[in-house]
Write a protein that holds these residues in place. Structure first.
Motif, short mmCIF file in Angstrom:
data_model
loop_
_atom_site.label_atom_id
_atom_site.label_comp_id
_atom_site.label_asym_id
_atom_site.label_seq_id
_atom_site.Cartn_x
_atom_site.Cartn_y
_atom_site.Cartn_z
N LYS A 79 10.86 -7.16 -10.02
CA LYS A 79 11.76 -6.95 -9.22
C LYS A 79 11.36 -6.78 -7.78
N LEU A 80 10.10 -5.79 -7.60
CA LEU A 80 9.56 -5.86 -6.24
C LEU A 80 7.88 -5.83 -6.86
N ASP A 85 2.90 0.95 1.98
CA ASP A 85 2.92 2.15 1.86
C ASP A 85 2.54 2.69 3.55
N PHE A 86 2.52 1.92 4.09
CA PHE A 86 2.27 2.05 5.43
C PHE A 86 3.37 2.45 6.96
N GLY A 87 3.28 3.21 7.16
CA GLY A 87 4.65 3.45 8.41
C GLY A 87 5.22 4.01 7.43
N SER A 88 5.07 5.04 6.54
CA SER A 88 6.61 5.87 5.92
C SER A 88 6.86 4.99 4.97
N LYS A 89 6.03 3.68 4.95
CA LYS A 89 6.72 3.35 3.46
C LYS A 89 6.20 3.35 2.38
N SER A 90 7.62 3.20 1.46
CA SER A 90 7.07 3.88 0.08
C SER A 90 7.94 2.76 -0.80
N HIS A 91 7.49 3.09 -2.26
CA HIS A 91 8.64 2.42 -3.49
C HIS A 91 8.79 3.05 -4.65
N LEU A 97 4.10 8.02 -9.38
CA LEU A 97 2.50 7.83 -9.68
C LEU A 97 2.24 8.95 -9.43
N ALA A 98 2.58 9.48 -7.97
CA ALA A 98 1.91 9.84 -6.57
C ALA A 98 2.38 12.04 -7.92
N GLU A 99 3.91 11.03 -7.85
CA GLU A 99 4.24 13.01 -8.38
C GLU A 99 3.43 13.17 -10.45
N LYS A 100 3.88 12.13 -10.95
CA LYS A 100 3.01 12.42 -12.12
C LYS A 100 1.83 13.23 -11.84
N LEU A 101 0.97 12.35 -11.43
CA LEU A 101 -0.39 12.90 -10.36
C LEU A 101 -1.29 14.01 -10.42
N VAL A 102 -0.35 14.91 -9.54
CA VAL A 102 -0.56 15.85 -8.56
C VAL A 102 -0.37 16.86 -10.28
N GLN A 103 1.30 16.93 -10.52
CA GLN A 103 1.65 18.04 -11.58
C GLN A 103 1.19 18.17 -12.97
N GLY A 325 -3.14 -2.87 -0.69
CA GLY A 325 -3.40 -3.33 -1.98
C GLY A 325 -2.81 -1.45 -2.52
N GLY A 326 -3.08 -0.46 -1.79
CA GLY A 326 -3.52 0.53 -2.13
C GLY A 326 -1.68 1.23 -3.21
N GLY A 327 -1.74 1.80 -4.09
CA GLY A 327 -0.55 2.06 -4.56
C GLY A 327 0.30 0.70 -4.82
N HIS A 328 -0.28 -0.37 -5.17
CA HIS A 328 0.93 -2.01 -5.47
C HIS A 328 1.52 -1.28 -6.55
N PRO A 329 2.93 -1.73 -6.28
CA PRO A 329 4.24 -1.11 -7.08
C PRO A 329 3.44 -2.34 -8.75
N VAL A 330 2.83 -2.96 -9.13
CA VAL A 330 2.39 -3.75 -10.11
C VAL A 330 1.25 -2.98 -10.95
N ALA A 331 0.69 -2.22 -10.01
CA ALA A 331 -1.15 -1.77 -11.08
C ALA A 331 0.00 -0.46 -10.79
N ALA A 332 1.25 0.22 -9.78
CA ALA A 332 1.36 1.70 -10.70
C ALA A 332 1.90 1.70 -11.92
N ALA A 333 3.28 0.96 -11.66
CA ALA A 333 4.21 0.77 -13.13
C ALA A 333 2.38 0.51 -14.61
N VAL A 334 2.36 0.04 -14.35
CA VAL A 334 1.80 -0.47 -14.98
C VAL A 334 0.64 1.31 -15.63
N ALA A 335 -0.07 1.88 -14.43
CA ALA A 335 -0.68 3.60 -14.70
C ALA A 335 0.65 4.11 -14.81
N LEU A 336 1.40 4.03 -15.08
CA LEU A 336 2.58 4.99 -15.43
C LEU A 336 2.72 4.51 -16.57
#
Length: 458
Positions: A79-80, A85-91, A97-103, A325-336
């Motif tokens: 998919k992606l 996440d530079f310059g206010s980009k995100s995915h 994952l950010a929401e999950k970890l903070v919660q 690679g910070g917050g890489h989408p594939v790594a984040a999906a695997v972490a979730l």
């Protein structure tokens, strides 16, 4: 060592410089090449099967063959495959994952920041703290206190925080603004007749003495692992974290909990901070966050840390720090998906119950002639080996006995790690009591094999 010139072993020797390895000895002995993984087991190229009693490097919570993590990576890769996440980009995976970890955090946290390893995360924590001090108009408040035998990584700043000599020797470390205080190892460091509470009080006094000597206005933060991992699996004594936190609070010093090993269930709680009543301002997370299927790490920061950083980034125009690679989408999906598995299968509960069984089995070895101390909690433990139980003296050069026993362990089908003379056990969180028994039985055989070397007959 396979002496075929084009064997995998020979090519590894020819082309590969290994981490945490004696490079000259490696040229003589060659590598153990792991080819497959299944559950708590790994298999080498010769078909030999081992219990991976260190979960790789303290990290493969769900085992070595979890198809759901492979599928999560495949879906996200299709998919992606990459974004930043530079310059206010995100995915989406990063946001989720950010929401999950903070919660999930055991104390109120404000934001998650993503890096690729525990070392990078601890370097980032140091930079954030310096940035924050400048934002607050406190340019002198830059020193960070770590602990002797603490482990926080191997990049330049993180290795400075690490309190192990071999991480400093010949690297010109530690860098400036890093201090080290006492190790909370009661068995090794306590004075005769000193209770655990008294020992903890003395270490808190040591910390306060250091702060006053340096000047409280120069101390920005204190960093510590809930349980010290690579320093020997050191479980803090009674009252330790309560007394340390009281000193930090007195001088308004931030607390960083390095949860890289303890986080996500290892101690029988979701976080080691819960196990020991720690209330950090920053939490550093890695390893079991993705079961190390892909590299990812994170910092959780509270409002006290975030707000000054946000203000300073507004003044300057950017927060000038980040990783490709910070917050890489594939790594984040695997972490979730990994965190879902830990929760769905109650692997934290398994660490608590099966961990209690592992601790009980190990403690039955306390009277063995070469066992000095058995320590641990949940599914993390260490057995420290000695030549003499009364004097706690090593057998020859420190680390020699640990190396001998670790060698026998591998022959007996278990991959562990000796940190000096302490043999560590940190298996995947999916391990069963029956598998623990197989593991400890192999350890007992390894101790028996080593005993004649330590105490020759007659």
């Amino acid at each position: 060592m396979d002496d075929r010139p084009n064997s995998p072993e020979a090519r590894d020797i020819r082309y590969h410089l290994h981490g945490y390895t004696n490079a000259r000895k490696h040229q003589e002995s060659g590598p153990l090449i792991i080819e497959k993984g299944d559950g708590i087991y790994v298999e080498d190229v010769a078909g030999n099967r081992y219990i991976e009693a260190m979960a790789g490097l303290w990290s493969v919570a769900v085992g070595f063959s979890e198809k759901r993590l492979v599928d999560a990576a495949t879906r996200q890769m299709s998919k992606l495959p990459y974004y930043h996440d530079f310059g206010s980009k995100s995915h989406s995976p990063l946001i989720d994952l950010a929401e999950k970890l903070v919660q999930m955090a055991p104390v109120p946290m404000s934001k998650a920041y993503f890096t690729n390893s525990g070392s990078e995360a601890n370097d980032t924590a140091m930079k954030m703290i310096w940035y924050r001090s400048n934002a607050l108009g406190q340019p002198a408040r830059k020193k960070i206190i770590s602990r002797k035998r603490g482990y926080h990584g191997v990049t330049i700043a993180a290795a400075s925080l690490t309190g192990l000599p071999n991480n400093h020797l010949s690297f010109d470390l530690p860098i400036a603004n890093v201090l080290h205080t006492s190790t909370p190892h009661y068995w090794r460091e306590a004075e005769p007749g000193e209770s655990e509470e008294q020992f903890s009080s003395r270490l808190a006094e040591d910390l306060e003495t250091l702060i006053l000597a340096e000047g409280p206005e120069t101390i920005a933060a204190f960093i510590g692992e809930p349980i010290m991992g690579a320093g020997g699996v050191i479980v803090p004594p009674a009252g330790y974290w309560e007394k340390i936190q009281a000193v930090l609070s007195k001088y308004d010093i931030l607390l960083i909990a390095d949860e890289v090993i303890c986080g996500f269930g290892r101690t029988g709680e979701m976080f080691g901070s819960q196990t020991f009543g720690i209330k950090p301002d920053i939490m550093v997370l890695s390893k079991q966050i993705s079961s190390s299927y892909l590299p990812i790490s994170a910092l959780l920061i509270n409002e006290k840390v975030f707000e000054p950083i946000a203000n300073e980034s507004d003044r300057i125009g950017t927060f000038g720090h980040g990783f490709t690679g910070g917050g890489h989408p594939v790594a984040a999906a695997v972490a979730l998906e990994n965190l879902k598995l830990i929760e769905e299968r109650d692997l934290v509960g398994n660490a608590r119950t099966v961990g209690a069984h592992m601790q009980a089995r190990l403690r039955k070895l306390a009277s063995h002639p070469v066992v000095g101390e058995v320590r641990g909690i949940g599914l993390i433990a260490a057995v420290e080996l000695v030549a003499d139980q009364t004097s706690k003296a090593p057998w020859g050069k420190p680390g020699a006995l640990g190396g001998v026993v670790n060698g026998f362990l591998q022959q007996n089908g278990v991959i562990s790690r000796n940190m000096g003379d302490a043999i560590a056990f940190c298996p995947p969180l999916i391990i069963t009591e029956t598998q623990v028994d197989t593991l400890i039985d192999a350890f007992e055989r390894s101790l028996a094999a080593a005993l004649p070397q330590v105490r020759p007959p007659g």
